[in-house]
Design a protein around this motif. Structure first.
Motif, short mmCIF file in Angstrom:
data_model
loop_
_atom_site.label_atom_id
_atom_site.label_comp_id
_atom_site.label_asym_id
_atom_site.label_seq_id
_atom_site.Cartn_x
_atom_site.Cartn_y
_atom_site.Cartn_z
N HIS A 69 0.82 -1.23 0.00
CA HIS A 69 0.00 0.00 0.00
C HIS A 69 0.85 1.27 0.00
CE1 HIS A 69 -2.97 -2.99 1.22
NE2 HIS A 69 -3.86 -2.16 0.72
N LEU A 70 2.11 1.17 -0.36
CA LEU A 70 2.99 2.35 -0.34
C LEU A 70 2.49 3.47 -1.25
CD1 LEU A 70 6.51 0.69 -0.32
CD2 LEU A 70 5.41 1.94 1.54
N HIS A 71 1.79 3.11 -2.29
CA HIS A 71 1.29 4.11 -3.24
C HIS A 71 0.19 4.99 -2.65
CE1 HIS A 71 -1.51 0.76 -3.41
NE2 HIS A 71 -2.42 1.65 -3.79
N ASP A 72 -0.43 4.53 -1.59
CA ASP A 72 -1.57 5.23 -1.01
C ASP A 72 -1.11 6.35 -0.08
OD1 ASP A 72 -3.92 6.04 0.20
OD2 ASP A 72 -4.42 4.07 1.04
N PRO A 73 -1.38 7.61 -0.44
CA PRO A 73 -0.97 8.72 0.44
C PRO A 73 -1.69 8.71 1.79
CG PRO A 73 -2.06 9.56 -1.55
CD PRO A 73 -2.01 8.07 -1.66
N GLU A 74 -2.78 7.96 1.89
CA GLU A 74 -3.54 7.87 3.14
C GLU A 74 -3.06 6.72 4.03
OE1 GLU A 74 -5.84 10.21 3.96
OE2 GLU A 74 -5.19 11.16 2.09
N LEU A 75 -1.92 6.15 3.71
CA LEU A 75 -1.35 5.07 4.52
C LEU A 75 -0.81 5.67 5.81
CD1 LEU A 75 -0.68 2.01 4.56
CD2 LEU A 75 1.52 2.61 3.56
N THR A 76 -1.56 5.53 6.87
CA THR A 76 -1.21 6.09 8.17
C THR A 76 -1.24 4.99 9.22
OG1 THR A 76 -3.52 6.54 8.71
CG2 THR A 76 -2.30 8.31 7.55
N PRO A 77 -0.67 5.24 10.38
CA PRO A 77 -0.77 4.24 11.44
C PRO A 77 -2.22 3.85 11.76
CG PRO A 77 0.90 5.84 12.00
CD PRO A 77 0.22 6.35 10.76
N THR A 78 -3.12 4.81 11.71
CA THR A 78 -4.53 4.52 11.98
C THR A 78 -5.09 3.55 10.95
OG1 THR A 78 -4.80 6.69 13.00
CG2 THR A 78 -6.81 5.55 12.31
N ALA A 79 -4.80 3.80 9.68
CA ALA A 79 -5.30 2.93 8.61
C ALA A 79 -4.67 1.54 8.70
CB ALA A 79 -5.01 3.55 7.25
N ILE A 80 -3.39 1.48 9.01
CA ILE A 80 -2.69 0.20 9.11
C ILE A 80 -3.24 -0.61 10.28
CG2 ILE A 80 -0.45 -0.89 9.53
CD1 ILE A 80 0.78 1.67 8.17
N ALA A 81 -3.41 0.06 11.42
CA ALA A 81 -3.94 -0.63 12.60
C ALA A 81 -5.36 -1.13 12.35
CB ALA A 81 -3.91 0.31 13.81
N ALA A 82 -6.18 -0.31 11.72
CA ALA A 82 -7.56 -0.72 11.44
C ALA A 82 -7.61 -1.93 10.51
CB ALA A 82 -8.34 0.44 10.81
N ALA A 83 -6.73 -1.97 9.52
CA ALA A 83 -6.70 -3.10 8.59
C ALA A 83 -6.31 -4.40 9.28
CB ALA A 83 -5.74 -2.80 7.45
N HIS A 84 -5.62 -4.29 10.42
CA HIS A 84 -5.18 -5.49 11.13
C HIS A 84 -5.93 -5.71 12.45
CE1 HIS A 84 -1.99 -4.80 8.26
NE2 HIS A 84 -1.85 -6.11 8.28
N HIS A 85 -6.96 -4.90 12.68
CA HIS A 85 -7.81 -5.04 13.85
C HIS A 85 -7.01 -4.97 15.15
CE1 HIS A 85 -10.81 -6.08 10.90
NE2 HIS A 85 -10.03 -7.04 10.46
N ILE A 86 -6.09 -4.00 15.20
CA ILE A 86 -5.30 -3.77 16.41
C ILE A 86 -5.34 -2.28 16.72
CG2 ILE A 86 -3.77 -5.76 16.08
CD1 ILE A 86 -1.65 -3.85 14.95
N SER A 87 -4.91 -1.91 17.91
CA SER A 87 -4.89 -0.49 18.27
C SER A 87 -3.64 0.16 17.69
CB SER A 87 -4.90 -0.33 19.79
OG SER A 87 -3.65 -0.75 20.33
#
Length: 185
Positions: A69-87
């Motif tokens: 997902h490196l191409h996605d400018p919206e790749l943030t810790p919040t988005a990454i955590a949400a995709a993995h169901h973690i805080s």
């Protein structure tokens, strides 16, 4: 699971010169955890894995997700955590704990920035992409502002992207000197 193992092995072999001998035991642990997770996944016994193995596998899944997902400018810790169901705080803790193993940044966004810069550097060195404008390459890897990309690239590689591209082009076009073996008299 198999693709995580393959990705880890590829990364390990491609950057083997950057690891110290003291890293061997940690890398061995990660490799064994991945193999155990792969077998547990195949026989549907993932609950039987030690929690440390599960954390190692999660860390590799997160890194694989980031790379894809490196191409996605919206790749943030919040988005990454949400995709993995973690805080978000657990995500940050994973990176702090994994930094010695991977020898990289200890923050999530530091890792994202480093991976984006690596990909952009690779594209700038690619002769097939010579005519692609630098701002397009930056945008391709999630950088939304040319100036922030140039600043980050200069900080990481000690030269601006345009100069890096010129030096790579010059190195490719320089004539190769052929050395003849000495002749016997």
């Amino acid at each position: 699971m198999g693709s995580l193992l393959v990705g880890f092995l590829l990364r390990l072999t491609r950057s083997s010169d950057s690891f110290r001998s003291s890293d061997a035991s940690r890398l061995e642990t990660v490799l064994l955890d991945l193999v155990a997770a792969l077998f547990a996944h195949e026989i549907d016994a993932e609950d039987a894995l030690p929690s440390e193995t599960g954390r190692q596998v999660l860390a590799l899944r997160v890194r694989a997700f980031i790379d894809s997902h490196l191409h996605d400018p919206e790749l943030t810790p919040t988005a990454i955590a949400a995709a993995h169901h973690i805080s978000v705080s657990y995500l940050h803790r994973i990176f702090q704990e994994e930094a010695p193993t991977y020898g990289g940044p200890t923050t999530v966004m530091g890792h994202v920035r480093e991976r984006r810069l690596e990909r952009a550097r690779r594209d700038l060195a690619d002769p097939a992409l010579r005519t692609r404008p630098i701002h397009e390459i930056a945008h391709r890897w999630g950088f939304t502002h040319q100036t922030s990309f140039t600043r980050a690239f200069r900080a990481r590689y000690h030269m601006p992207p345009a100069e890096y591209r010129r030096t790579r082009d010059a190195a490719r076009s320089a004539p190769r000197l052929m050395h003849s073996p000495p002749t016997a008299a």
